[in-house]
Design a protein around this motif. Structure first.
Motif, PDB file in Angstrom:
ATOM      1  N   PHE A  91       0.883  -1.203  -0.001  1.00  0.00           N
ATOM      2  CA  PHE A  91       0.058  -0.039  -0.059  1.00  0.00           C
ATOM      3  C   PHE A  91       0.868   1.173   0.087  1.00  0.00           C
ATOM      4  O   PHE A  91       2.168   1.066   0.317  1.00  0.00           O
ATOM      5  N   TRP A  92       0.173   2.345  -0.426  1.00  0.00           N
ATOM      6  CA  TRP A  92       0.889   3.848  -0.274  1.00  0.00           C
ATOM      7  C   TRP A  92      -0.125   4.753   0.114  1.00  0.00           C
ATOM      8  O   TRP A  92      -1.214   4.875  -0.537  1.00  0.00           O
ATOM      9  N   VAL A  93       0.361   5.842   0.894  1.00  0.00           N
ATOM     10  CA  VAL A  93      -0.489   6.860   0.973  1.00  0.00           C
ATOM     11  C   VAL A  93       0.223   7.892   0.504  1.00  0.00           C
ATOM     12  O   VAL A  93       1.224   8.516   0.951  1.00  0.00           O
ATOM     13  N   GLU A  94      -0.721   8.421  -0.551  1.00  0.00           N
ATOM     14  CA  GLU A  94       0.115   9.734  -1.445  1.00  0.00           C
ATOM     15  C   GLU A  94      -0.377  10.876  -0.855  1.00  0.00           C
ATOM     16  O   GLU A  94      -1.544  11.298  -0.723  1.00  0.00           O
ATOM     17  N   THR A  95       0.311  11.754  -0.424  1.00  0.00           N
ATOM     18  CA  THR A  95       0.008  13.098   0.334  1.00  0.00           C
ATOM     19  C   THR A  95       0.409  14.162  -0.521  1.00  0.00           C
ATOM     20  O   THR A  95       0.299  15.383   0.055  1.00  0.00           O
ATOM     21  N   HIS A  97      -0.897  15.439  -3.312  1.00  0.00           N
ATOM     22  CA  HIS A  97      -2.244  15.583  -3.922  1.00  0.00           C
ATOM     23  C   HIS A  97      -2.884  16.753  -3.240  1.00  0.00           C
ATOM     24  O   HIS A  97      -2.555  16.879  -1.861  1.00  0.00           O
ATOM     25  N   ILE A  98      -3.722  17.379  -3.948  1.00  0.00           N
ATOM     26  CA  ILE A  98      -4.754  18.320  -3.261  1.00  0.00           C
ATOM     27  C   ILE A  98      -5.143  17.425  -2.027  1.00  0.00           C
ATOM     28  O   ILE A  98      -5.432  18.000  -0.742  1.00  0.00           O
ATOM     29  N   VAL A  99      -5.755  16.394  -2.529  1.00  0.00           N
ATOM     30  CA  VAL A  99      -6.508  15.414  -1.276  1.00  0.00           C
ATOM     31  C   VAL A  99      -5.791  14.185  -1.395  1.00  0.00           C
ATOM     32  O   VAL A  99      -5.451  13.555  -2.332  1.00  0.00           O
ATOM     33  N   PRO A 100      -5.366  13.862  -0.320  1.00  0.00           N
ATOM     34  CA  PRO A 100      -4.275  12.570  -0.149  1.00  0.00           C
ATOM     35  C   PRO A 100      -5.126  11.373  -0.874  1.00  0.00           C
ATOM     36  O   PRO A 100      -6.380  11.205  -0.696  1.00  0.00           O
ATOM     37  N   VAL A 101      -4.286  10.402  -1.423  1.00  0.00           N
ATOM     38  CA  VAL A 101      -5.001   9.010  -1.932  1.00  0.00           C
ATOM     39  C   VAL A 101      -4.379   7.831  -1.048  1.00  0.00           C
ATOM     40  O   VAL A 101      -2.984   8.001  -0.950  1.00  0.00           O
ATOM     41  N   LEU A 102      -5.190   6.948  -0.889  1.00  0.00           N
ATOM     42  CA  LEU A 102      -4.646   5.836  -0.602  1.00  0.00           C
ATOM     43  C   LEU A 102      -4.652   4.745  -1.692  1.00  0.00           C
ATOM     44  O   LEU A 102      -5.455   4.721  -2.557  1.00  0.00           O
ATOM     45  N   HIS A 110      -3.641  -9.528 -12.679  1.00  0.00           N
ATOM     46  CA  HIS A 110      -4.309  -8.669 -13.383  1.00  0.00           C
ATOM     47  C   HIS A 110      -5.168  -7.725 -12.944  1.00  0.00           C
ATOM     48  O   HIS A 110      -5.847  -7.070 -13.200  1.00  0.00           O
ATOM     49  N   ALA A 111      -4.948  -7.638 -11.240  1.00  0.00           N
ATOM     50  CA  ALA A 111      -5.828  -6.782 -10.699  1.00  0.00           C
ATOM     51  C   ALA A 111      -5.274  -5.478 -10.684  1.00  0.00           C
ATOM     52  O   ALA A 111      -4.333  -5.089 -10.608  1.00  0.00           O
ATOM     53  N   PRO A 112      -6.155  -4.521 -11.006  1.00  0.00           N
ATOM     54  CA  PRO A 112      -5.606  -3.029 -11.069  1.00  0.00           C
ATOM     55  C   PRO A 112      -5.411  -2.400  -9.661  1.00  0.00           C
ATOM     56  O   PRO A 112      -5.779  -3.014  -8.529  1.00  0.00           O
ATOM     57  N   LEU A 113      -4.468  -1.416  -9.679  1.00  0.00           N
ATOM     58  CA  LEU A 113      -4.262  -0.736  -8.416  1.00  0.00           C
ATOM     59  C   LEU A 113      -5.730  -0.067  -8.004  1.00  0.00           C
ATOM     60  O   LEU A 113      -6.458   0.308  -8.783  1.00  0.00           O
ATOM     61  N   GLN A 114      -5.943   0.137  -6.755  1.00  0.00           N
ATOM     62  CA  GLN A 114      -7.393   0.411  -6.064  1.00  0.00           C
ATOM     63  C   GLN A 114      -6.901   1.868  -5.489  1.00  0.00           C
ATOM     64  O   GLN A 114      -5.698   1.739  -4.699  1.00  0.00           O
ATOM     65  N   THR A 115      -7.396   2.676  -5.718  1.00  0.00           N
ATOM     66  CA  THR A 115      -7.602   3.907  -5.086  1.00  0.00           C
ATOM     67  C   THR A 115      -8.662   4.476  -4.318  1.00  0.00           C
ATOM     68  O   THR A 115      -9.686   4.282  -4.535  1.00  0.00           O
ATOM     69  N   ALA A 116      -8.391   5.272  -3.255  1.00  0.00           N
ATOM     70  CA  ALA A 116      -9.487   5.877  -2.488  1.00  0.00           C
ATOM     71  C   ALA A 116      -8.911   7.351  -2.081  1.00  0.00           C
ATOM     72  O   ALA A 116      -7.731   7.516  -1.190  1.00  0.00           O
ATOM     73  N   HIS A 117      -9.554   8.409  -2.209  1.00  0.00           N
ATOM     74  CA  HIS A 117      -9.429   9.570  -1.648  1.00  0.00           C
ATOM     75  C   HIS A 117      -9.531   9.482   0.058  1.00  0.00           C
ATOM     76  O   HIS A 117     -10.342   8.912   0.490  1.00  0.00           O
ATOM     77  N   ILE A 118      -8.698  10.619   0.399  1.00  0.00           N
ATOM     78  CA  ILE A 118      -8.913  10.439   1.961  1.00  0.00           C
ATOM     79  C   ILE A 118      -9.163  11.905   2.203  1.00  0.00           C
ATOM     80  O   ILE A 118      -8.138  12.797   2.520  1.00  0.00           O
ATOM     81  N   PRO A 119     -10.466  12.443   2.107  1.00  0.00           N
ATOM     82  CA  PRO A 119     -10.590  13.975   2.289  1.00  0.00           C
ATOM     83  C   PRO A 119     -10.415  14.628   3.664  1.00  0.00           C
ATOM     84  O   PRO A 119     -10.186  15.729   3.597  1.00  0.00           O
ATOM     85  N   GLU A 120     -10.836  13.821   4.588  1.00  0.00           N
ATOM     86  CA  GLU A 120     -11.166  14.476   5.938  1.00  0.00           C
ATOM     87  C   GLU A 120     -10.185  13.919   7.083  1.00  0.00           C
ATOM     88  O   GLU A 120     -10.232  14.546   8.110  1.00  0.00           O
ATOM     89  N   LEU A 121      -9.505  12.835   6.519  1.00  0.00           N
ATOM     90  CA  LEU A 121      -8.987  12.132   7.954  1.00  0.00           C
ATOM     91  C   LEU A 121      -7.315  12.335   7.461  1.00  0.00           C
ATOM     92  O   LEU A 121      -7.005  12.780   6.686  1.00  0.00           O
ATOM     93  N   ASP A 122      -6.696  12.089   8.635  1.00  0.00           N
ATOM     94  CA  ASP A 122      -5.255  12.428   8.913  1.00  0.00           C
ATOM     95  C   ASP A 122      -4.601  11.252   8.132  1.00  0.00           C
ATOM     96  O   ASP A 122      -4.424  10.043   8.586  1.00  0.00           O
ATOM     97  N   PRO A 123      -3.865  11.486   7.020  1.00  0.00           N
ATOM     98  CA  PRO A 123      -3.103  10.259   6.357  1.00  0.00           C
ATOM     99  C   PRO A 123      -2.273   9.563   7.096  1.00  0.00           C
ATOM    100  O   PRO A 123      -2.054   8.253   6.846  1.00  0.00           O
ATOM    101  N   ALA A 124      -1.657  10.317   8.207  1.00  0.00           N
ATOM    102  CA  ALA A 124      -0.674   9.383   8.935  1.00  0.00           C
ATOM    103  C   ALA A 124      -1.123   8.497   9.767  1.00  0.00           C
ATOM    104  O   ALA A 124      -0.580   7.373   9.899  1.00  0.00           O
TER     105      ALA A 124
END
Length: 153
Positions: A91-95, A97-102, A110-124
């Motif tokens: 996994f990776w938490v990308e910080t 961006h404007i909105v962090p992404v998990l 063959h499974a693609p990367l799964q992403t989810a924006h983290i709009p209001e929580l602390d990425p740490a």
């Protein structure tokens, strides 16, 4: 918030409000392509271009759906997809961006990367929670997703 799980609601993708100029550009480009297709005696392609432009415009005006994201000791759930911890490679938490992404990389070939924006929580906090269960590796959003966000989808 439960200490055994972290949950949040995230938009399916970040919405970029489109101006009338954006729709005009799509219309002008698609009509031009359709005219070129007709001049080259390809009416089927002309129809396809017009249908694609209408579909693109309808999709662009649609508000993104909200998806539920849940991290717990059993795995990660993003929308309707559940990944047990043994099925996740890294996994990776990308910080940056404007909105962090998990970003989650499943072990399936063959499974693609799964992403989810983290709009209001602390990425740490999310990173710390996942480090207990998973290996961390720097991952980047798929190029197709970056292109779609650049185009406003």
């Amino acid at each position: 918030m439960n200490t055994n799980s972290i949950e949040w609601i995230a938009p399916e993708h970040l919405r970029v409000e489109k101006t009338a100029d954006w729709y005009w550009a799509v219309g002008i480009i698609s009509v031009s392509l359709a005219i070129i297709a007709l001049v080259m005696s390809n009416p089927l392609f002309a129809v396809l271009v017009i249908i694609a432009a209408v579909t693109l415009s309808m999709f662009a005006s649609k508000k993104p759906d909200d998806i539920a994201v849940r991290l717990d000791p059993h795995g990660v759930t993003i929308g309707k997809f559940h990944f047990a911890h043994p099925d996740i490679e890294t996994f990776w938490v990308e910080t940056r961006h404007i909105v962090p992404v998990l970003i989650i990389k499943p072990k399936k070939l063959h499974a693609p990367l799964q992403t989810a924006h983290i709009p209001e929580l602390d990425p740490a906090e999310i990173r710390s929670f996942l480090l207990v269960h998973l290996k961390e590796e720097e991952l980047h959003e798929p190029m197709s997703q970056k292109i779609m966000e650049y185009l406003g989808f």
